[in-house]
Design a protein around this motif. Structure first.
Motif, mmCIF file in Angstrom:
data_model
loop_
_atom_site.group_PDB
_atom_site.id
_atom_site.type_symbol
_atom_site.label_atom_id
_atom_site.label_comp_id
_atom_site.label_asym_id
_atom_site.label_seq_id
_atom_site.Cartn_x
_atom_site.Cartn_y
_atom_site.Cartn_z
ATOM 1 N N TYR A 205 16.574 23.969 13.100
ATOM 2 C CA TYR A 205 15.585 25.046 12.945
ATOM 3 C C TYR A 205 16.123 26.419 13.374
ATOM 4 N N ARG A 206 17.010 26.426 14.384
ATOM 5 C CA ARG A 206 17.469 27.716 14.928
ATOM 6 C C ARG A 206 18.924 28.031 14.623
ATOM 7 N N GLY A 207 19.619 27.114 13.964
ATOM 8 C CA GLY A 207 21.036 27.346 13.671
ATOM 9 C C GLY A 207 21.902 26.933 14.854
ATOM 10 N N VAL A 208 23.044 27.586 14.992
ATOM 11 C CA VAL A 208 23.987 27.241 16.064
ATOM 12 C C VAL A 208 23.502 27.824 17.390
ATOM 13 N N ILE A 209 23.440 26.958 18.420
ATOM 14 C CA ILE A 209 23.096 27.406 19.776
ATOM 15 C C ILE A 209 24.395 27.448 20.585
ATOM 16 N N MET A 235 23.031 39.271 15.491
ATOM 17 C CA MET A 235 22.011 39.877 16.363
ATOM 18 C C MET A 235 21.450 38.797 17.284
ATOM 19 N N VAL A 236 21.460 39.058 18.590
ATOM 20 C CA VAL A 236 20.947 38.082 19.555
ATOM 21 C C VAL A 236 19.424 38.026 19.439
ATOM 22 N N GLU A 237 18.908 36.870 19.021
ATOM 23 C CA GLU A 237 17.461 36.713 18.860
ATOM 24 C C GLU A 237 16.804 36.147 20.117
ATOM 25 N N GLU A 238 17.575 35.315 20.834
ATOM 26 C CA GLU A 238 17.008 34.672 22.024
ATOM 27 C C GLU A 238 18.138 34.333 22.982
ATOM 28 N N LEU A 239 17.888 34.492 24.282
ATOM 29 C CA LEU A 239 18.849 34.006 25.269
ATOM 30 C C LEU A 239 18.091 33.507 26.491
ATOM 31 N N GLY A 240 18.784 32.724 27.313
ATOM 32 C CA GLY A 240 18.119 32.174 28.487
ATOM 33 C C GLY A 240 19.025 31.210 29.215
ATOM 34 N N THR A 241 18.417 30.363 30.053
ATOM 35 C CA THR A 241 19.176 29.411 30.865
ATOM 36 C C THR A 241 18.529 28.029 30.760
ATOM 37 N N LEU A 260 22.569 31.290 24.009
ATOM 38 C CA LEU A 260 22.033 32.339 23.136
ATOM 39 C C LEU A 260 21.892 31.803 21.716
ATOM 40 N N VAL A 261 20.884 32.333 21.016
ATOM 41 C CA VAL A 261 20.618 31.998 19.611
ATOM 42 C C VAL A 261 20.703 33.299 18.831
ATOM 43 N N ALA A 262 21.516 33.306 17.752
ATOM 44 C CA ALA A 262 21.733 34.562 17.020
ATOM 45 C C ALA A 262 21.688 34.349 15.510
ATOM 46 N N ASN A 263 20.849 33.408 15.060
ATOM 47 C CA ASN A 263 20.698 33.154 13.632
ATOM 48 C C ASN A 263 22.042 32.852 12.953
ATOM 49 N N ILE A 264 22.873 32.036 13.630
ATOM 50 C CA ILE A 264 24.166 31.635 13.065
ATOM 51 C C ILE A 264 23.936 30.356 12.270
ATOM 52 N N LYS A 265 24.005 30.452 10.947
ATOM 53 C CA LYS A 265 23.685 29.307 10.088
ATOM 54 C C LYS A 265 24.919 28.510 9.686
ATOM 55 N N GLU A 266 26.065 29.205 9.577
ATOM 56 C CA GLU A 266 27.282 28.527 9.137
ATOM 57 C C GLU A 266 28.036 27.986 10.349
ATOM 58 N N LEU A 267 28.421 26.713 10.272
ATOM 59 C CA LEU A 267 29.041 26.066 11.425
ATOM 60 C C LEU A 267 30.428 26.614 11.740
ATOM 61 N N ASP A 268 31.138 27.116 10.723
ATOM 62 C CA ASP A 268 32.495 27.595 10.984
ATOM 63 C C ASP A 268 32.542 29.063 11.425
ATOM 64 N N GLN A 269 31.367 29.666 11.693
ATOM 65 C CA GLN A 269 31.356 31.062 12.158
ATOM 66 C C GLN A 269 31.539 31.164 13.676
ATOM 67 N N THR A 270 31.512 30.026 14.361
ATOM 68 C CA THR A 270 31.742 30.030 15.807
ATOM 69 C C THR A 270 32.947 29.166 16.125
ATOM 70 N N LYS A 271 33.590 29.468 17.226
ATOM 71 C CA LYS A 271 34.788 28.731 17.627
ATOM 72 C C LYS A 271 34.762 28.582 19.148
ATOM 73 N N VAL A 272 34.803 27.356 19.623
ATOM 74 C CA VAL A 272 34.781 27.125 21.066
ATOM 75 C C VAL A 272 36.037 27.722 21.695
ATOM 76 N N GLY A 273 35.858 28.492 22.778
ATOM 77 C CA GLY A 273 36.972 29.197 23.420
ATOM 78 C C GLY A 273 37.039 30.657 23.006
ATOM 79 N N ASP A 274 36.158 31.073 22.056
ATOM 80 C CA ASP A 274 36.129 32.457 21.577
ATOM 81 C C ASP A 274 35.509 33.379 22.644
#
Length: 600
Positions: A205-209, A235-241, A260-274
């Protein structure tokens, strides 16, 4: 909360030394979850983790603690896995910490993974608080563990905290030690934003967290951020702990850990360690990420139904986002059709991934036998990496093959030294070190070919020592070996998915055993099935699965022998024709037979 009141720490230990139980008690002691809602292994979200009693994914939780001097503190605690196959999870967690709690079982003492995890913590220059757990058990010997701390790990035993996570003994003293010994984070909130992305997962529902630790600067909801490795803006839509449930906030400051949740829908747009920074005022350079992990065990995953191929691809994409130590690429097999070649850190890792796909994504899988990666050096000096034995068929002008070697650390009671030596000698091991940690316990170091420990080495080690041995390994290098490729043919047809690479001294034995196992597993057909194990064009073993036969003479009551012979000849011709057009269905058990060729 001011930065000097923050404490970021991980809990690390050998498997089954009580990390998750200790995490539960810390959550209860800080009232993060009401007692009526509390359950065992509260941070282990997966059914698999609960069933097996192990931690697979590191989990983060934010706890509020009021110390004895009436000061308020915030603990960001990460519970990590203990098994050697999930070491990468531990290293990622340590990148977001300033200290660790090194948990040691008071009945078992220091084990192989205890030493490996401590070395990881030392590489990150973290403060180590030794925690001696399970002191309530009758067989506990905390004084002996303190001696081990000084002799084996070179840690001051006076710093050790004695606890019983199950009974809740020593939990207050442990939290005071965290406040006193672990330093607060050093980041500066006034500098440009640098946030380390150390974990991520996909929500439908929220994309990549994303899970981040803010090293420098401040991140607020509604700001535009940039991923420094990929250059993507969001764009950061939500953040928290996590407290331990998600709790929305408006900002994360230097030193804090949150999501943080930033409406990231594509899985390859994030990279662990970035590194995450602001789009408008970016940081000059990214944070030093942790090293890319290289999978060591490879296996093919194929959907049993061809219609599930797309579902399998989506499942692998989501799992690769959640587990950066796992890799995959598409491949085809003449025997099995379309599938994926997947890389894992070990056999347990492979088993867990397979079970998660079948349970969480409802895809029935057929798994090929695991292999390790080999280095092929050609006569013209080129070097190729091969993770699938069938690829060796395509290579020409091969000068030699190199196989990966690991340094294995085995800690075992003295009475089982002979068992270990015999097992390791059988696996082509070279002894490098042997020292007594105590009059009853021995630490042994061996250099071993990795392909020798991939298949049931751990099971044989545990059964031979009645479960008392502990084992940990680390890759060292590739070495030239006398390796050959063993092929399996069914009725003259090569089954590429059953091919394997083995040492020349063992390949005849393995070929014979494999043919026998396949004979047991392949169901009888209406025609005869020939199973052959071959090295190149030389067949080293053969077994035959007899044909199912109808009794065509049942209706013959007496009469001339030629009548019977005619019926038998007619049946023989039919079987011969059927053999030419018939296909052999290979069950999943046939692929697992390779795993069991070592069983005595």
């Amino acid at each position: 909360m001011t930065q000097d009141r923050l404490r970021n720490f991980s809990i690390i230990a050998h498997i089954d030394h009580g990390k998750s139980t200790l995490a539960d008690k810390l959550i209860v002691a800080t009232s993060a979850i009401p007692k009526r809602e509390m359950k065992e292994q509260v941070l282990d979200n997966m059914d698999l983790e609960r069933e097996r009693g192990i931690t697979i994914k590191a989990q983060t939780v934010r706890l509020k603690y009021n110390s004895k001097d009436k000061q308020s503190y915030v603990f960001n605690m990460i519970d990590t896995p203990g098994h050697v196959d999930f070491t990468y999870e531990v290293s990622r967690s340590l990148a977001a910490c300033e200290g660790v709690l090194l948990v040691i079982d008071a009945t078992q003492g220091i084990q192989a993974q205890t030493i490996a995890n401590l070395n990881l913590a030392m590489q990150h220059n973290l403060t180590v608080i030794p925690v001696i757990n399970k002191i309530d058990l009758p067989s506990a010997n905390p004084d002996f563990i303190k001696e081990q701390l000084e002799d084996v790990l070179q840690i001051e035993s006076s710093e050790a905290v004695l606890v019983s996570a199950k009974e809740g003994i020593g939990i207050d003293e442990l939290m005071e030690a965290v406040v006193r010994q672990i330093p607060p984070p050093t980041g500066d909130a006034s500098k440009k934003l640098q946030a380390l992305l150390f974990d991520a997962w996909y929500d439908a529902y929220r994309g990549v967290i994303i899970l981040v630790k803010i090293q420098q600067g401040v991140l607020k909801s509604g700001e535009e951020i940039m991923m420094m490795a990929t250059g993507n803006n969001f764009m950061v839509e939500e953040l928290g702990t996590f407290n331990p449930r998600e709790e929305k906030g408006t900002e994360l400051r230097a030193g804090e850990v949150g999501y943080l949740v930033a409406n990231i829908k594509e899985l390859d747009q994030t990279k662990v360690g970035d590194t995450i920074t602001h789009t408008k005022n970016p940081a000059e350079e990214p944070l030093p990420g942790y090293k890319e992990v290289k999978p060591m065990v490879f296996s093919g995953l194929y959907p049993i139904s061809g219609d599930d191929y797309e579902d399998l691809r989506d499942a692998l994409k989501k799992l690769a986002l959640n587990d950066a130590s796992f890799s995959y690429e598409a491949e085809t097999s003449t025997a099995l059709g379309f599938g994926f070649r997947c890389g894992f850190l070990g056999l347990l890792h492979m088993e867990i991934i397979r079970e998660r796909i079948e349970r969480e994504y409802k895809v029935d899988l057929l798994t090929t036998a695991p292999t390790v990666i080999y280095k092929v050096v050609t006569t013209d000096g080129k070097t190729l990496m091969i993770d699938n034995p069938s690829k060796l068929q395509e290579q020409k002008n091969i000068d030699h093959l190199e196989e990966p070697y690991v340094i294995g650390t085995i800690i075992v009671p003295e009475e089982y030294i002979g068992v270990i030596m015999a097992l390791v000698r059988d696996r082509r091991g070279i002894q490098k070190k042997m020292e007594y940690m105590s009059p009853e316990t021995v630490l042994m170091e061996y250099e071993l070919p990795f392909n020798e420990i991939v298949l049931n080495f751990y099971d044989r080690l545990k059964s031979g020592t009645k479960g008392y041995a502990s084992f940990d390994y680390e890759f060292i290098d590739f070495r030239t070996s006398n390796l050959v490729k063993l092929d399996v043919l069914l009725n003259g047809e090569l089954v590429d998915a059953l091919s394997l690479i083995a040492h020349k001294d063992k390949v005849y034995y393995q070929g014979r055993e494999l043919a026998k196992k396949l004979k047991e597993q392949i169901p009888r057909q209406m025609f005869e099935v020939a199973i052959q194990a071959a090295i190149g064009s030389k067949v080293v073993a053969r077994e035959t699965v007899k044909a199912l036969r109808k009794n065509v003479l049942a209706k013959c009551y007496g009469g001339d022998i030629t009548r019977k012979r005619k019926l038998l000849e007619k049946q023989k011709e039919g079987k011969k024709k059927m053999k030419q057009i018939g296909s052999v269905e290979i069950p999943q058990e046939a692929f697992l037979a390779i795993l069991r060729t070592d069983d005595k």
